[in-house]
Write an enzyme that holds these catalytic residues in place. Structure first.
Site, mmCIF file in Angstrom:
data_model
loop_
_atom_site.group_PDB
_atom_site.id
_atom_site.type_symbol
_atom_site.label_atom_id
_atom_site.label_comp_id
_atom_site.label_asym_id
_atom_site.label_seq_id
_atom_site.Cartn_x
_atom_site.Cartn_y
_atom_site.Cartn_z
ATOM 1 N N HIS A 114 -1.991 -6.651 -7.092
ATOM 2 C CA HIS A 114 -0.999 -6.088 -8.234
ATOM 3 C C HIS A 114 -0.450 -7.275 -8.909
ATOM 4 O O HIS A 114 -0.345 -8.368 -8.581
ATOM 5 C CB HIS A 114 -0.119 -5.268 -7.459
ATOM 6 C CG HIS A 114 0.919 -4.562 -8.513
ATOM 7 N ND1 HIS A 114 1.849 -5.003 -9.170
ATOM 8 C CD2 HIS A 114 0.793 -3.143 -9.021
ATOM 9 C CE1 HIS A 114 2.393 -4.083 -9.893
ATOM 10 N NE2 HIS A 114 2.160 -2.840 -9.946
ATOM 11 N N ASP A 191 1.152 -7.963 0.885
ATOM 12 C CA ASP A 191 1.879 -6.828 -0.075
ATOM 13 C C ASP A 191 1.619 -5.551 0.654
ATOM 14 O O ASP A 191 0.174 -5.082 0.369
ATOM 15 C CB ASP A 191 1.397 -7.154 -1.435
ATOM 16 C CG ASP A 191 1.796 -6.002 -2.376
ATOM 17 O OD1 ASP A 191 2.218 -4.904 -1.862
ATOM 18 O OD2 ASP A 191 1.463 -6.210 -3.443
ATOM 19 N N GLN A 194 1.064 -0.321 -0.909
ATOM 20 C CA GLN A 194 0.274 0.850 -0.597
ATOM 21 C C GLN A 194 -0.289 1.066 0.692
ATOM 22 O O GLN A 194 -0.992 2.068 0.918
ATOM 23 C CB GLN A 194 -1.069 0.690 -1.551
ATOM 24 C CG GLN A 194 -0.660 0.426 -3.094
ATOM 25 C CD GLN A 194 -0.141 1.829 -3.674
ATOM 26 O OE1 GLN A 194 0.058 2.887 -2.978
ATOM 27 N NE2 GLN A 194 0.685 1.418 -4.935
ATOM 28 N N CYS A 355 -1.463 -2.161 -13.393
ATOM 29 C CA CYS A 355 -0.883 -3.360 -13.368
ATOM 30 C C CYS A 355 -2.065 -4.374 -12.343
ATOM 31 O O CYS A 355 -1.481 -5.159 -11.413
ATOM 32 C CB CYS A 355 0.326 -3.315 -12.592
ATOM 33 S SG CYS A 355 1.508 -2.601 -13.486
HETATM 34 N N1 7TS Z 1 2.230 -4.121 -4.802
HETATM 35 C C1 7TS Z 1 1.168 -3.327 -5.063
HETATM 36 C C2 7TS Z 1 -0.117 -3.128 -4.147
HETATM 37 C C3 7TS Z 1 1.751 -2.022 -5.793
HETATM 38 O O1 7TS Z 1 0.841 -0.936 -5.951
HETATM 39 C C4 7TS Z 1 2.847 -2.046 -6.500
HETATM 40 C C5 7TS Z 1 3.196 -0.918 -7.486
HETATM 41 C C6 7TS Z 1 3.681 -3.048 -6.326
HETATM 42 C C7 7TS Z 1 3.321 -3.954 -5.625
HETATM 43 C C8 7TS Z 1 4.809 -3.164 -6.978
HETATM 44 O O2 7TS Z 1 5.830 -2.174 -6.462
HETATM 45 P P1 7TS Z 1 7.378 -2.048 -6.831
HETATM 46 O O3 7TS Z 1 7.883 -0.841 -6.257
HETATM 47 O O4 7TS Z 1 8.081 -3.187 -6.851
HETATM 48 O O5 7TS Z 1 7.275 -1.675 -8.390
HETATM 49 N N2 7TS Z 1 2.164 0.030 -7.681
HETATM 50 C C9 7TS Z 1 2.215 0.946 -8.933
HETATM 51 C C10 7TS Z 1 1.119 1.533 -9.078
HETATM 52 O O6 7TS Z 1 -0.173 1.461 -8.434
HETATM 53 N N3 7TS Z 1 1.406 2.489 -10.177
HETATM 54 O O7 7TS Z 1 2.541 2.195 -10.388
HETATM 55 C C11 7TS Z 1 3.243 0.941 -9.670
#
Ligand code: 7TS
Length: 397
Positions: A114, A191, A194, A355
């Site tokens: 991401h 990370d 997910q 992203c």
């Molecule tokens: N890393 C991964 C693997 C993610 O899927 C996401 C957000 C983030 C980091 C960032 O997370 P946040 O909570 O700090 O924003 N992924 C997604 C998505 O797949 N669609 O919208 C946000």
């Protein structure tokens, strides 16, 4: 009904919510934890001697303990509350970068990260003249561990990879990735955005040095996340933000910093959201992580079989054992058109690059349509997606 929002009607259709990788919906318990906090407990923590402040502080610290147990960290000093995965990764990239990155150094990331596990490292590298090395992946969406092994040099300072890809659903072999990195004396950040709602996570078993996740992707409110860091390593990092709570003593000549984890929690945290995170962990544990895993495995297999019967469908990410998400295209139709038509039939999916632009470049596509699951997703939801795709496919071909 545990999830009141799932009763919503969209354009006269019952909502079929398949955008859980973006954010999960919240169960009644979590909503109540949040409202109860503001109804009965609201106050600033760690500062007051009065009743509300001590109660709120106790509850906030109890959730830290809960998180420690949930991911099996060795100590609650290793649990830092942040705003989410993005802030957790930025915290490590900025502080680790300042402490350990120098000109000519290298950080290894994977090709399926991401943006929030790419850009913070680029920022840290740019500041000192370090660079990124990238682990490639196969057409199925499996990381090439042979290439990964070959990327290490005496200049490698850190490896940052996701546990599960938000676009491909691949579950990466993070324990093996950590083992290889540690063989070179290199720490690893995972990370887990997910992964955290879809599988048991044991940070000591994985052996990772950092593990990041967001509350809102695991049934908790937005505005809270976690950085797990090994105590020894967190102690070596400089503070991230300066402010209240992260200090021991302040004079204009010199400031000394608070102990872990407070050193990294400058300012007033999102206390109500942290209590919501506690309620979300209770929710997951009451359903049972094992039964969530079993349910989602069956759902994935059902969905892949069912969607494969849609004419002209092309899947992206077919790694064995994948979880949570199915990315696809219908022929050469633009993903946005597919998503818009699905929405009109009440089916909420994500479209675009999610992203993860480097993944789209890898496949030479502008984006995908992504259906993603949670513990409340049913085979009836998959059937609704399937029926809607059959209906719109002829319109787009
Ligand atoms: N890393 C991964 C693997 C993610 O899927 C996401 C957000 C983030 C980091 C960032 O997370 P946040 O909570 O700090 O924003 N992924 C997604 C998505 O797949 N669609 O919208 C946000």
């Amino acid at each position: 009904m545990d999830f009141p929002i799932l009763d919503t009607q969209v354009y006269g259709h019952p909502l079929v919510y398949l955008d859980n990788a973006a954010t999960t919906q919240k169960p009644q318990q979590v909503i109540e934890a949040l409202t109860n906090y503001y109804l009965t407990l609201n106050s600033n923590i760690h500062r007051g001697t009065h009743y509300l402040a001590t109660q709120a502080t106790e509850r906030y610290e109890a959730v830290r303990q809960q998180v420690q147990q949930f991911i099996h960290a060795a100590s609650n000093k290793e649990i830092v509350f942040t705003r989410g995965t993005t802030e957790s990764i930025n915290l490590v990239a900025a502080t680790f970068g300042r402490q350990f990155l120098h000109k000519g150094d290298e950080v290894i990331v994977s090709g399926m990260e991401h943006h929030s596990n790419i850009v913070p490292w680029q920022l840290a590298c740019e500041q000192v003249g370090a660079r990124l090395r990238v682990i490639p992946f196969s057409d199925e969406g499996v990381l090439d561990l042979e290439v990964y092994r070959s990327l290490f040099s005496t200049r490698t300072r850190l490896v940052a990879v996701n546990h599960v890809s938000n676009t491909l659903g691949t579950v990466n072999p993070v324990k093996e990735i950590v083992g290889i990195a540690h063989g070179h004396g290199v720490p690893v950040l995972i990370d887990g955005a997910q992964a955290i709602a879809h599988m048991p996570v044991d940070v000591q078993d994985l052996g990772c040095d950092f593990y990041c996740f967001s509350g809102h992707k695991m049934y908790a409110p937005m505005g809270v996340g976690v950085l797990y860091g090994r105590e020894e390593l967190l102690n070596q990092l400089p503070p991230y933000q300066g402010g209240g709570e992260m200090i021991k003593d302040v004079t204009f000549e010199k400031t000394t910093y608070n102990e872990l984890p407070y050193k990294f929690e400058a300012g007033t945290p999102s206390v109500g959201d942290v209590l919501g995170l506690g309620a979300a962990i209770d929710f997951i544990q009451s359903r049972g992580m094992d039964s969530i895993v079993r349910h989602e495995e069956q759902l994935m297999s059902y969905a892949m079989d069912r969607l494969a019967t849609v004419p002209n469908i092309r899947f992206f990410g077919t790694a064995p054992g994948k979880v949570g998400v199915i990315s696809f295209l219908l022929g050469n139709a633009h993903p946005y058109d597919v998503g818009t038509l699905l929405d009109k039939l009440g089916v909420a999916v994500r479209t675009g690059h999610h992203c993860t632009q480097p993944i789209m470049d890898r496949y030479g596509i502008p984006g995908t349509v992504r259906a993603s699951f949670a513990c409340y997703t049913t085979t009836a939801d998959i059937d609704a997606l399937h029926a809607a795709l059959l209906r719109i496919e002829p319109m787009l071909m």
